[in-house]
Design a protein around this motif. Structure first.
Motif, PDB file in Angstrom:
ATOM      1  N   GLN A  44      30.156  41.832  39.266  1.00  6.32           N
ATOM      2  CA  GLN A  44      29.804  43.235  39.007  1.00  6.32           C
ATOM      3  C   GLN A  44      31.014  44.169  38.990  1.00  6.32           C
ATOM      4  OE1 GLN A  44      29.772  46.050  41.141  1.00  6.32           O
ATOM      5  NE2 GLN A  44      28.640  47.405  39.744  1.00  6.32           N
ATOM      6  N   PRO A  45      31.962  44.072  39.945  1.00  5.21           N
ATOM      7  CA  PRO A  45      33.120  44.984  39.898  1.00  5.21           C
ATOM      8  C   PRO A  45      33.997  44.810  38.661  1.00  5.21           C
ATOM      9  CG  PRO A  45      32.897  43.995  42.080  1.00  5.21           C
ATOM     10  CD  PRO A  45      31.955  43.252  41.168  1.00  5.21           C
ATOM     11  N   ILE A  46      34.080  43.583  38.136  1.00  4.95           N
ATOM     12  CA  ILE A  46      34.873  43.339  36.927  1.00  4.95           C
ATOM     13  C   ILE A  46      34.224  44.029  35.730  1.00  4.95           C
ATOM     14  CG2 ILE A  46      35.673  41.585  35.298  1.00  4.95           C
ATOM     15  CD1 ILE A  46      37.278  41.473  37.781  1.00  4.95           C
ATOM     16  N   ILE A  47      32.886  43.950  35.656  1.00  3.97           N
ATOM     17  CA  ILE A  47      32.183  44.633  34.567  1.00  3.97           C
ATOM     18  C   ILE A  47      32.375  46.143  34.691  1.00  3.97           C
ATOM     19  CG2 ILE A  47      29.949  45.032  33.463  1.00  3.97           C
ATOM     20  CD1 ILE A  47      29.036  42.329  34.567  1.00  3.97           C
ATOM     21  N   GLN A  48      32.296  46.654  35.918  1.00  2.00           N
ATOM     22  CA  GLN A  48      32.488  48.089  36.126  1.00  2.00           C
ATOM     23  C   GLN A  48      33.909  48.501  35.751  1.00  2.00           C
ATOM     24  OE1 GLN A  48      29.946  50.403  37.319  1.00  2.00           O
ATOM     25  NE2 GLN A  48      31.507  51.635  36.273  1.00  2.00           N
ATOM     26  N   GLN A  49      34.879  47.677  36.075  1.00  2.00           N
ATOM     27  CA  GLN A  49      36.271  47.955  35.698  1.00  2.00           C
ATOM     28  C   GLN A  49      36.407  48.029  34.181  1.00  2.00           C
ATOM     29  OE1 GLN A  49      39.028  45.050  37.252  1.00  2.00           O
ATOM     30  NE2 GLN A  49      40.798  45.923  36.194  1.00  2.00           N
ATOM     31  N   ALA A  50      35.786  47.083  33.478  1.00  2.00           N
ATOM     32  CA  ALA A  50      35.824  47.083  32.010  1.00  2.00           C
ATOM     33  C   ALA A  50      35.150  48.335  31.456  1.00  2.00           C
ATOM     34  CB  ALA A  50      35.147  45.828  31.476  1.00  2.00           C
ATOM     35  N   ALA A 130      48.319  48.061  29.298  1.00  2.00           N
ATOM     36  CA  ALA A 130      48.469  47.778  30.727  1.00  2.00           C
ATOM     37  C   ALA A 130      47.126  47.554  31.406  1.00  2.00           C
ATOM     38  CB  ALA A 130      49.224  48.923  31.401  1.00  2.00           C
ATOM     39  N   SER A 131      46.153  48.427  31.133  1.00  2.00           N
ATOM     40  CA  SER A 131      44.847  48.302  31.785  1.00  2.00           C
ATOM     41  C   SER A 131      44.096  47.071  31.293  1.00  2.00           C
ATOM     42  CB  SER A 131      44.016  49.567  31.561  1.00  2.00           C
ATOM     43  OG  SER A 131      43.779  49.799  30.186  1.00  2.00           O
TER      44      SER A 131
END
Length: 336
Positions: A44-50, A130-131
């Motif tokens: 979930q945090p990876i999806i939110q980061q994306a 970078a992001s």
């Protein structure tokens, strides 16, 4: 240092910003759905980061376009996503998806950035690179920690320096054939992976698309991806090199679409463009003639499929016109 008077956006800057807006507006729809369905607390945090990256890109581009007096594209909106639809893909495919889309983003920004001149636009695309690189690293690390990412094949370390002595280094059709170089292995393996992702997405989209022509198009895409995967996998097997796993099992049985047909068609068009670019890179890094011939032939097949997809999008009024050069002849004709 920029001069004080306004500097217009170049064709490279305008078209790259426009394309980025379209991609990120689509990505927000996809990630909105993923966030609604994901169950794995690590993913979930990876999806939110994306999602946060795409939102930031959209906000920046909208401000640039507003300052320049440029029409903001429609792109994709909440009308193109249905978060009430059942889960179509497993959580692990969400993670594979983010990794490979980030990989494609890094390649895209690497091409764009050297063609950007204006300082603020250079800064924007530098931040994008970078992001996106950070997102790729985070998603790859999580895949490895979960034991569901497979490393590219290993080849022996060279113990001494040698030079090519025979012309059969370039061969590949008949006679003595050499093993693949590390670069050739890298591209074969990567193209198996990207085609497997394309196959899984096409399968899912074929299940849920509303229009019959769109379902047929997605089914055709699945078959092409499967065919290309088999060709590249057989090249790897010729020298007992491992083949990446398939992701078909990560497509669930839902037939209710989470996305509009317009969004799914655009998504596949992006994958087609990325695939053609990947094959072009592979051609430039391969020396064996049989590999070059295969990549060239398969590029043509993807090109025809992509053209049919564009025609389908045009027929349904789904293809926004990108920034383009002036037609001076047409302007002169209307002046008469």
């Amino acid at each position: 240092m920029e001069t004080e008077h306004p500097i217009r956006l170049t064709s490279a800057e305008l078209s790259s910003l426009w394309s980025n807006y379209m991609f990120d507006s689509m990505s927000i729809c996809v990630f909105t759905y993923f966030l609604e369905k994901v169950k794995d607390e690590d993913i979930q945090p990876i999806i939110q980061q994306a999602m946060n990256i795409s939102i930031e890109h959209i906000d920046t581009i909208e401000q640039i376009f507003a300052d320049e007096g440029i029409a903001i594209p429609i792109g994709f909106t909440e009308e193109d996503v249905n978060t009430e639809a059942p889960q179509l893909f497993l959580d692990t495919l969400f993670l594979h998806y983010i990794k490979h889309m980030a990989k494609g983003g890094m390649a895209m920004y690497g091409i764009i950035l050297p063609n950007i001149i204006r300082e603020d636009i250079r800064e924007f695309f530098s931040n994008c690179l970078a992001s996106t690189t950070e997102l790729y690293n985070e998603s790859t690390s999580l895949l490895l920690s979960k034991g569901i990412d497979i490393r590219p094949p290993y080849i022996p370390y060279q113990k001494d320096v040698s030079f090519v002595e025979k012309q059969n280094f370039l061969a590949g059709w008949f006679g003595e054939q050499r093993p693949y170089t590390g670069q050739e292995v890298m591209h074969l393996y990567a193209n198996v992976q990207t085609n497997k992702l394309g196959e899984a997405l096409s399968l899912g989209f074929a299940q849920v698309a509303k229009l019959k022509k769109v379902r047929s198009f997605m089914q055709r895409g699945k078959e092409i991806a499967n065919k290309h995967t088999d060709i590249f996998a057989n090249y790897l097997r010729d020298y007992d090199l491992p083949v990446p796993m398939t992701w078909d099992h990560e497509v669930l049985e839902s037939t209710e679409s989470p996305f509009s047909d317009k969004l799914m068609m655009y998504h596949i068009s992006l994958l087609n463009g990325s695939g053609i670019g990947n094959y072009g890179s592979a051609i430039s890094m391969s020396q064996r003639r049989d590999l070059i011939t295969s990549y060239t032939r398969l590029t043509a097949e993807v090109g025809l499929y992509a053209e049919d997809g564009m025609n389908l999008m045009i027929d349904n009024g789904w293809l926004e016109r990108p920034p383009h050069a002036s037609d001076r002849g047409e302007l002169i004709k209307h002046k008469r």
